[in-house]
Design an enzyme around this catalytic site. Structure first.
Site, PDB file in Angstrom:
ATOM      1  N   HIS A  68       0.879  -1.175   0.000  1.00 44.48           N
ATOM      2  CA  HIS A  68       0.000   0.000   0.000  1.00 44.48           C
ATOM      3  C   HIS A  68       0.914   1.223   0.000  1.00 44.48           C
ATOM      4  CE1 HIS A  68      -3.124   2.863   1.066  1.00 44.48           C
ATOM      5  NE2 HIS A  68      -4.043   1.895   1.031  1.00 44.48           N
ATOM      6  N   THR A 141      -4.217  17.222 -53.771  1.00 44.21           N
ATOM      7  CA  THR A 141      -5.340  16.517 -53.172  1.00 44.21           C
ATOM      8  C   THR A 141      -5.262  15.070 -53.625  1.00 44.21           C
ATOM      9  OG1 THR A 141      -6.806  17.143 -55.011  1.00 44.21           O
ATOM     10  CG2 THR A 141      -6.800  18.574 -53.064  1.00 44.21           C
ATOM     11  N   HIS A 142      -5.485  14.149 -52.698  1.00 45.03           N
ATOM     12  CA  HIS A 142      -5.324  12.717 -52.972  1.00 45.03           C
ATOM     13  C   HIS A 142      -3.888  12.386 -53.400  1.00 45.03           C
ATOM     14  CE1 HIS A 142      -9.732  12.526 -52.882  1.00 45.03           C
ATOM     15  NE2 HIS A 142      -9.696  13.592 -53.653  1.00 45.03           N
ATOM     16  N   SER A 264      22.542   2.303 -41.923  1.00 44.38           N
ATOM     17  CA  SER A 264      23.776   1.557 -41.675  1.00 44.38           C
ATOM     18  C   SER A 264      24.296   0.887 -42.937  1.00 44.38           C
ATOM     19  CB  SER A 264      23.535   0.496 -40.590  1.00 44.38           C
ATOM     20  OG  SER A 264      22.567  -0.451 -41.030  1.00 44.38           O
ATOM     21  N   LYS A 269      21.386   7.804 -47.760  1.00 42.26           N
ATOM     22  CA  LYS A 269      20.027   8.020 -47.252  1.00 42.26           C
ATOM     23  C   LYS A 269      19.933   9.288 -46.400  1.00 42.26           C
ATOM     24  CE  LYS A 269      16.953   5.857 -47.817  1.00 42.26           C
ATOM     25  NZ  LYS A 269      16.462   4.683 -47.075  1.00 42.26           N
ATOM     26  N   GLU A 276       8.878  10.923 -38.855  1.00 43.54           N
ATOM     27  CA  GLU A 276       8.312   9.585 -38.671  1.00 43.54           C
ATOM     28  C   GLU A 276       8.125   9.271 -37.189  1.00 43.54           C
ATOM     29  OE1 GLU A 276      10.083   7.362 -42.646  1.00 43.54           O
ATOM     30  OE2 GLU A 276      11.319   7.484 -40.846  1.00 43.54           O
ATOM     31  N   ALA A 309      -3.576   1.589 -14.490  1.00 39.85           N
ATOM     32  CA  ALA A 309      -3.528   2.177 -15.836  1.00 39.85           C
ATOM     33  C   ALA A 309      -3.113   3.641 -15.788  1.00 39.85           C
ATOM     34  CB  ALA A 309      -4.885   2.023 -16.512  1.00 39.85           C
ATOM     35  N   GLU A 310      -3.624   4.376 -14.790  1.00 35.85           N
ATOM     36  CA  GLU A 310      -3.296   5.802 -14.692  1.00 35.85           C
ATOM     37  C   GLU A 310      -1.819   6.049 -14.435  1.00 35.85           C
ATOM     38  OE1 GLU A 310      -7.479   7.752 -13.091  1.00 35.85           O
ATOM     39  OE2 GLU A 310      -5.750   7.611 -11.750  1.00 35.85           O
TER      40      GLU A 310
END
Length: 434
Positions: A68, A141-142, A264, A269, A276, A309-310
């Site tokens: 407790h 758009t799209h 790597s 790159k 991301e 959970a909190e």
């Protein structure tokens, strides 16, 4: 939250040292109010107030056998106190008087850090939006080229979304910045309500108007919902930058150090790593908000289903949002904007992005609407096939040249939008001053 995504100021707020320090302060504030009411002499109050908060290690040691946390805290806290002082600590309280009131103060402080970081993000977006207000680029758009716009207007859209997110967090901050000092099941059986008034006022908190035993969990669900929306707004910004950094587009590039390495295996790159990362972390906020909604419904005056959970979702959600706002501001501040590449991409479809203006000009000249649309669409189809440019395809269909098309016509009526950005700056400044 793992340390990788937690900034130092936020980590300090959620540390066990900070938590036990708050709990000790609440116990002292309760004792102050009780001494004021004559429950015990000032000398006893001084003994309580002089006792330091217990160390996390000592609380953890005692909790291993007591199972407790608040009782372990109280045992550790009162260890150095004389008996005549220790017996008045926690008098008339229940565990969550201390836990939830401390949580309210912690949530308030954490929300303030989030709001500070979000305000910086908003200011950075506005600054760069004004810097690139006339930097022309193609709108999509799209994922397909649509019509001309400017990079500044793109950033302006995001600025207002961040502004709305901050307003939601401000409202939710008020909802969670509450405590309760009302005893078991909230009836004030052994406490004068004035004790609660003193404690909550001293911590800058409101209080539950009619308590049960805990602060109502709809408050926390409101906060985590606001944080989830804020995360989605940052994700929208980051996703836009990810698309604009693709090799085929290359209109922007997020900041990198001189020692940056993107792969790597492939030295060439230049990946949108930070953008991301922001998209990925925003997903956690949505999942945590879902758990917060599950925590609203408790058995009767309270149960413990929400507690474990909190311990995860509340600190993690605030830590993540703080990190998202801070990292997004860094990305935007250091973003490389390739205006030349934007112009190249505008012309990549050989005039197709001006089809709407050509269509409307034909209608204005007297051509029937469907005929005008089909004429321009047919010319566009030829341009899409790569056999000719859009203007030549129109000429081949008997459309007089030159049509009055070009990016400037699309951008002629935007001055009021820039004024709205300036108004946003004023509104943001007023919040900061408050």
């Amino acid at each position: 939250m793992i340390p990788r995504y937690v900034l130092p100021a936020m980590a300090a707020i959620w540390s066990d040292e900070a938590k036990y320090g708050l709990w000790a302060r609440i116990e002292v504030l309760v004792a102050e109010a009780m001494a004021e009411q004559g429950a015990f002499p000032d000398a006893t109050l001084r003994l309580i107030a002089e006792a330091p908060p217990p160390t996390p290690d000592r609380v953890a040691e005692l909790e291993r056998t007591r199972d407790h946390e608040i009782l372990a805290f109280l045992a550790a806290y009162t260890e150095p106190m004389p008996a005549e002082a220790a017996r008045w600590v926690h008098y008339g309280l229940t565990s969550y008087d201390v836990v939830d009131t401390g949580l309210g103060a912690t949530l308030k402080a954490a929300c303030d850090l989030v709001l500070d970081a979000g305000t910086r993000l908003l200011a950075t977006l506005v600054d760069r939006a004004l810097e690139h207000w006339d930097t022309m680029c193609v709108g999509r758009t799209h994922g397909v080229h649509a019509e001309p716009t400017t990079f500044g207007q793109k950033l302006g859209v995001h600025a207002f979304a961040v502004h709305r997110s901050l307003e939601r967090v401000r409202v939710a901050r008020t909802a969670v910045a509450v405590g309760t000092i009302s005893g078991a099941i909230g009836t004030y059986a052994f406490l004068d309500p004035g004790v609660e008034t003193h404690v909550c006022a001293s911590l800058g908190l409101g209080f539950e108007p009619i308590p049960s035993q805990v602060v109502a969990r709809d408050r926390h669900a409101e906060l985590l919902a606001a944080l989830a929306v804020a995360g989605a707004v940052v994700e929208q910004i980051a996703l836009e930058f990810r698309h604009l950094q693709r090799t085929e587009v290359r209109e922007v590039e997020e900041p990198r150090t001189s020692e940056y390495q993107g792969s790597s295996a492939m030295p060439h790159k230049r990946n949108p790593n930070t953008s991301e990362r922001l998209c990925g972390l925003a997903r956690l906020l949505r999942s945590h908000a879902s758990v917060a909604f599950e925590n609203v419904a408790l058995w009767h005056e309270r149960d413990l289903a929400h507690q474990a959970a909190e311990r995860v979702i509340l600190p993690d959600s605030l830590m993540i949002t703080h990190f998202l706002f801070s990292s997004a501001a860094d990305v935007i501040a250091g973003l490389t904007v390739r205006s030349e590449r934007m112009l190249e991409n505008m012309e990549a479809t050989r005039g197709l992005i001006y089809s709407s203006m050509g269509y409307l000009d034909l209608v204005s000249s007297g051509m029937e609407r469907e005929q005008a649309y089909r004429t321009v669409q047919s010319a566009a189809d030829s341009a899409w096939s790569g056999t000719t440019d859009f203007a030549q395809a129109l000429r081949e269909r008997g459309v007089a040249q030159p049509l009055d098309v070009g990016p400037e016509r699309y951008l002629a009526n935007r001055s009021h939008l820039k004024e709205r950005l300036h108004d946003l700056i004023k509104e943001t400044s007023s919040h900061v001053e408050m």
